[in-house]
Motif scaffolding. Structure first.
Motif, mmCIF file in Angstrom:
data_model
loop_
_atom_site.group_PDB
_atom_site.id
_atom_site.type_symbol
_atom_site.label_atom_id
_atom_site.label_comp_id
_atom_site.label_asym_id
_atom_site.label_seq_id
_atom_site.Cartn_x
_atom_site.Cartn_y
_atom_site.Cartn_z
ATOM 1 N N TYR A 382 5.334 -4.862 1.858
ATOM 2 C CA TYR A 382 4.974 -4.068 3.102
ATOM 3 C C TYR A 382 5.267 -2.554 3.198
ATOM 4 O O TYR A 382 4.189 -1.636 3.244
ATOM 5 N N LEU A 385 3.809 -0.873 -0.080
ATOM 6 C CA LEU A 385 2.366 -0.370 -0.132
ATOM 7 C C LEU A 385 1.997 0.738 0.730
ATOM 8 O O LEU A 385 1.350 1.619 0.529
ATOM 9 N N SER A 386 2.789 0.726 2.019
ATOM 10 C CA SER A 386 2.470 1.612 3.014
ATOM 11 C C SER A 386 2.977 3.037 2.584
ATOM 12 O O SER A 386 2.646 4.198 2.682
ATOM 13 N N ILE A 389 0.776 5.021 0.124
ATOM 14 C CA ILE A 389 -0.417 5.772 0.807
ATOM 15 C C ILE A 389 -0.021 7.352 1.193
ATOM 16 O O ILE A 389 0.899 7.599 1.932
ATOM 17 N N LYS A 400 0.706 5.171 8.392
ATOM 18 C CA LYS A 400 0.476 4.650 6.766
ATOM 19 C C LYS A 400 0.341 3.336 7.138
ATOM 20 O O LYS A 400 -0.584 2.578 6.404
ATOM 21 N N LYS A 401 1.125 2.527 7.763
ATOM 22 C CA LYS A 401 0.956 0.853 7.837
ATOM 23 C C LYS A 401 -0.316 0.593 8.256
ATOM 24 O O LYS A 401 -0.946 -0.205 8.136
ATOM 25 N N LEU A 404 -3.046 1.268 5.929
ATOM 26 C CA LEU A 404 -2.778 0.138 4.768
ATOM 27 C C LEU A 404 -3.604 -0.818 5.420
ATOM 28 O O LEU A 404 -4.479 -1.920 4.485
ATOM 29 N N MET A 608 -2.996 0.065 -6.680
ATOM 30 C CA MET A 608 -3.104 -0.242 -5.140
ATOM 31 C C MET A 608 -4.732 -0.656 -4.963
ATOM 32 O O MET A 608 -5.039 -1.776 -4.212
ATOM 33 N N ILE A 612 -5.915 -4.195 -3.502
ATOM 34 C CA ILE A 612 -6.704 -4.605 -2.514
ATOM 35 C C ILE A 612 -7.885 -5.187 -2.728
ATOM 36 O O ILE A 612 -8.233 -6.236 -2.242
ATOM 37 N N HIS A 664 -3.021 -8.207 7.696
ATOM 38 C CA HIS A 664 -1.490 -8.297 7.298
ATOM 39 C C HIS A 664 -1.302 -9.612 6.478
ATOM 40 O O HIS A 664 -0.620 -9.580 5.417
ATOM 41 N N MET A 667 -2.735 -8.996 3.022
ATOM 42 C CA MET A 667 -1.987 -8.109 2.525
ATOM 43 C C MET A 667 -0.906 -8.884 1.509
ATOM 44 O O MET A 667 -0.300 -8.554 0.637
#
Length: 782
Positions: A382, A385-386, A389, A400-401, A404, A608, A612, A664, A667
């Motif tokens: 988590y 990935l955030s 960004i 940013k989360k 995401l 990323m 995704i 979430h 993800m």
């Protein structure tokens, strides 16, 4: 064949060239597939090929490969050559040699040593799945034979038909029990002559090119006549006319009865093919700074129609054409200016979601999937990935989360009785100028293949929705879609959201909730899909954010629109010395980064994008029983803890919580939403509500600010002012008062500061209740 024609194809010295009539007949591929190609009109023989042990009859001509039907002769060169030295007139294409090389390529080429033949496996897939096309990677072809690749790129109209014939013959030899309704078509792609739209020049005309761009418009499917059948009205003699330079020429003289202009077209016995006009626009990442985007017309034929949609970013391989313009359609004279277009041979879409990727394994190599799996196993997935960004932007971890989770989105839900529940997440960023809001929008826009970027002042209602235009080919009225429709299944980034007019913002209400766009223009009544996530950025009305005012008063947006955003984040300048020092060090470090760091950032963005896309294609998470119980209890608790008269949650907040929890879980590559997913979604929502829905007067969360535009405390104060006005009018007995006099009297009766705006709100309430009449600066008691 006449004696004169037979002498034409002899070698020097009068020796026969050893070429059969059927070979000479096929040697004009501009005519292949049409009756009588290569011979006199009286010899209506089906076209056949004899080369490398291949013989095939083609019933239809493949559209899009040739612009004209002018007959090309073959000439004999190099008498001692193995293939007779016969090449197509004006080229160095030897049909027999091409067939032999391509047959060997299909049967022997392997991308990796020790692997089975790659394209023999493709033929097996055609046999099992019933496909009609064979995709040939030009990189593979160039590795095998540079000569064959060069001739394919230089003379695609002559070489591709020969490849079609070889492929169909090999398929018939390999699978004798197979029955195909139509012949297999070879579709080369990934040509080395990849160009941007503005780099195409006259040297590329009639050659195979590969270009990238974004589809902005599709025409309706147009039936184009390829072969017209005519019948003489005097003697019923039939004659065929093949498409020549975009026209079907009607026979003038009947060979049987010698009647002139006696032929009638028989539509239901003529041959048609599907044709579609596609408008391609230059990709934003290939467009030079300060330049307007270039556009190009593209024509798709057959089963290539409707394979792309407006908004898709595609890589097109096709034949670059130039057609002359006529000063008058009724005259034969042409201008010196030519129009250019591309006849499509192959489409390749950039993958962005479940509608594009399928099962996620079709576009990613096994090594890439394994790399994604190893990333998924990281304990700090988590955070990784955030942090990827917009790494050049300092801090803002929660924002940013939230972005995401917006990229992953929730799961689609369709119910017969309840209808459709949206899965897209909408986010609004607002705060002080210079806090990187626009930078975040640009990064998300570049990350998503179906992303659209627009600015508030530069956007109109027509530009966001659709406008009516006329098709140049048919003259019919058609819709040209706007940014919201082009961003279907993607993200539409809107900067300067507060600068939009109220009329423009009003069209977003339906898009942000129902995910559709209803239009009724010029007799066209339709409902377009606009399943897009909205990412907007807004600045305060008075430059700096005023903490004493609510978000509605700061950005001056309608509460009906604000309530449709799942997350609203404030990006404020803390004006702290320690924060300023850390921010300055981070910004300075961004300026002396080397090229390696920039390349790593680009690789992280591609990783990323693949992660995704794979998650959206393969995982549709559903709520577990544990998550369901937690969401119900949390929603009840949110409603209970609100202050007196305030509301901290509405059903929209619960739906937003579900979407964030599903994102979430997706993800994490999980098909089940757990309590942990719901807790993280609740934390993000709480942080956003703390900033956006906090009542400045009480410090409590009040969602009424977003849903009605007024907090409970402000509504209470307005009621108190209305009561004070009523009491003064009754005590004084005055019938008519001015606004200034009334404001002074009401202020004298209370210890709180009463603004003129608050007094006007109270007077509006009394007028609605029918107690007073208020016009301009005069207040009258009823």
């Amino acid at each position: 064949m006449s004696e004169a024609d037979r002498q034409q194809y002899q070698r020097p010295g009068g020796e026969p060239s050893g070429i059969h009539d059927s070979e000479v007949d096929y040697s004009s591929p501009l005519r292949y597939g049409t009756g009588g190609a290569g011979g006199p009109p009286s010899e209506q023989q089906p076209t056949s090929v004899s080369g490398a042990g291949v013989s095939s009859n083609r019933s239809t001509q493949r559209p899009g490969l040739r612009e004209d039907q002018a007959e090309r002769r073959t000439i004999a060169l190099e008498p001692n050559a193995e293939d007779g030295g016969v090449v197509i007139w004006g080229t160095d294409v030897n049909v027999s040699r091409i067939e032999r090389l391509f047959r060997t390529f299909i049967t022997t080429f392997t991308p990796q040593e020790g692997a089975p033949p790659h394209y023999m496996g493709k033929l097996e897939e055609i046999y099992v799945l019933g496909d009609r096309h064979l995709d040939i990677d030009c990189v593979h072809l160039r590795q095998y034979s540079a000569e064959l690749y060069r001739q394919l790129v230089t003379y695609p109209g002559e070489v591709i038909p020969a490849l079609d014939v070889v492929t169909n013959a090999m398929f018939a030899e390999q699978y004798r029990d197979a029955v195909l309704e139509q012949e297999i078509m070879v579709r080369p792609f990934n040509c080395d002559r990849a160009r941007s739209l503005r780099a195409l020049d006259p040297e590329d005309i009639d050659q195979l090119v590969t270009v990238r761009g974004m589809v902005t418009r599709l025409s309706p499917i147009i039936p184009e006549m390829r072969v017209g059948l005519f019948t003489c009205s005097l003697c019923d003699q039939q004659a065929q006319s093949v498409l020549d330079r975009g026209r079907i020429v009607e026979p003038v003289l009947c060979p049987t009865c010698q009647g002139r202009n006696s032929f009638d077209l028989v539509h239901n016995r003529s041959k048609f093919t599907d044709k579609q006009r596609v408008k391609l626009q230059e990709s934003p990442d290939e467009m030079p700074a300060g330049q307007t985007p270039q556009t190009l017309l593209v024509y798709a034929y057959g089963d290539l129609v409707d394979t792309v949609l407006p908004g898709d970013r595609v890589t097109i391989t096709g034949i670059y054409r130039a057609t002359p313009m006529r000063a008058n359609p009724r005259q034969t004279s042409i201008l010196s200016v030519f129009q250019t277009h591309i006849d499509v041979v192959h489409f390749e879409r950039e993958k962005s979601g479940p509608d594009d990727i399928g099962d996620g394994s079709n576009c990613l190599t096994p090594a890439r999937v394994e790399q994604l799996r190893s990333l998924n196993q990281k304990a700090d997935l988590y955070e990784r990935l955030s942090a990827a960004i917009a790494p050049s932007i300092y801090e803002h971890e929660d924002i940013k989360k939230g972005l995401l989770l917006q990229l992953f989105g929730g799961a689609d839900k369709h119910f017969k009785d309840a209808g459709h529940f949206r899965s897209e997440i909408n986010i609004l960023l607002c705060g002080d100028p210079g806090t990187s809001k626009s930078q975040l929008l640009h990064y998300i826009y570049r990350l998503m293949p179906r992303g659209q970027y627009t600015s508030g002042k530069g956007s109109s209602a027509v530009g966001l929705t659709a406008y009516v235009t006329k098709e140049p080919d048919t003259g019919q009225v058609a819709l040209q879609t706007g940014a919201l429709v082009l961003a279907d299944r993607g993200i539409c980034c809107i900067d300067e959201f507060d600068k939009m007019t109220d009329h423009t913002r009003s069209i977003l209400h339906e898009v942000m909730e129902q995910q559709t766009l209803s239009l009724a223009k010029a007799g066209i009544i339709c409902q377009l899909n606009a399943r897009t996530s909205i990412l907007a950025a807004a600045n305060p009305a008075h430059s700096n954010w005023d903490m004493r005012k609510s978000i509605v008063e700061n950005v001056q947006l309608g509460h009906a629109l604000l309530s449709r955003f799942d997350l609203i984040f404030l990006m404020l300048d803390p004006q702290d010395e320690m924060y300023d020092a850390r921010l300055a060090r981070h910004l300075v470090s961004c300026y002396y980064r080397g090229q390696d760091a920039m390349a790593d950032e680009s690789a992280d963005a591609q990783l990323m994008r693949d992660y995704i896309g794979y998650a959206k294609a393969n995982f549709q998470p559903k709520l577990s029983e544990e998550a369901r119980i937690y969401l119900v209890s949390e929603y009840v608790e949110m409603r209970r803890i609100a202050g007196r008269g305030a509301v901290s949650a509405y059903p929209r907040q619960l739906e937003s919580l579900i979407r964030l929890a599903e994102a979430h879980a997706r993800m994490r590559w999980s098909s089940e939403v757990t309590k942990t997913d719901c807790q993280e979604a609740r934390r993000l929502q709480r942080e956003a509500l703390k900033q956006a829905a906090t009542d400045p007067a009480t410090g409590l969360i009040d969602v009424n600010i977003l849903t009605t535009g007024m907090s409970a405390s402000l509504r209470k104060r307005r009621t108190e002012v209305a009561q004070a006005v009523t009491a003064y009018l009754e005590d004084s007995g005055a019938k008519v008062l001015t606004m200034q006099k009334l404001l002074e009297e009401v202020r004298s009766r209370t210890e709180r500061l009463i603004s003129r705006d608050l007094l006007e709100d109270a007077l509006n309430q009394l007028r609605v209740e029918g107690r007073i009449d208020w016009s301009g600066n005069t207040v009258r008691r009823r």
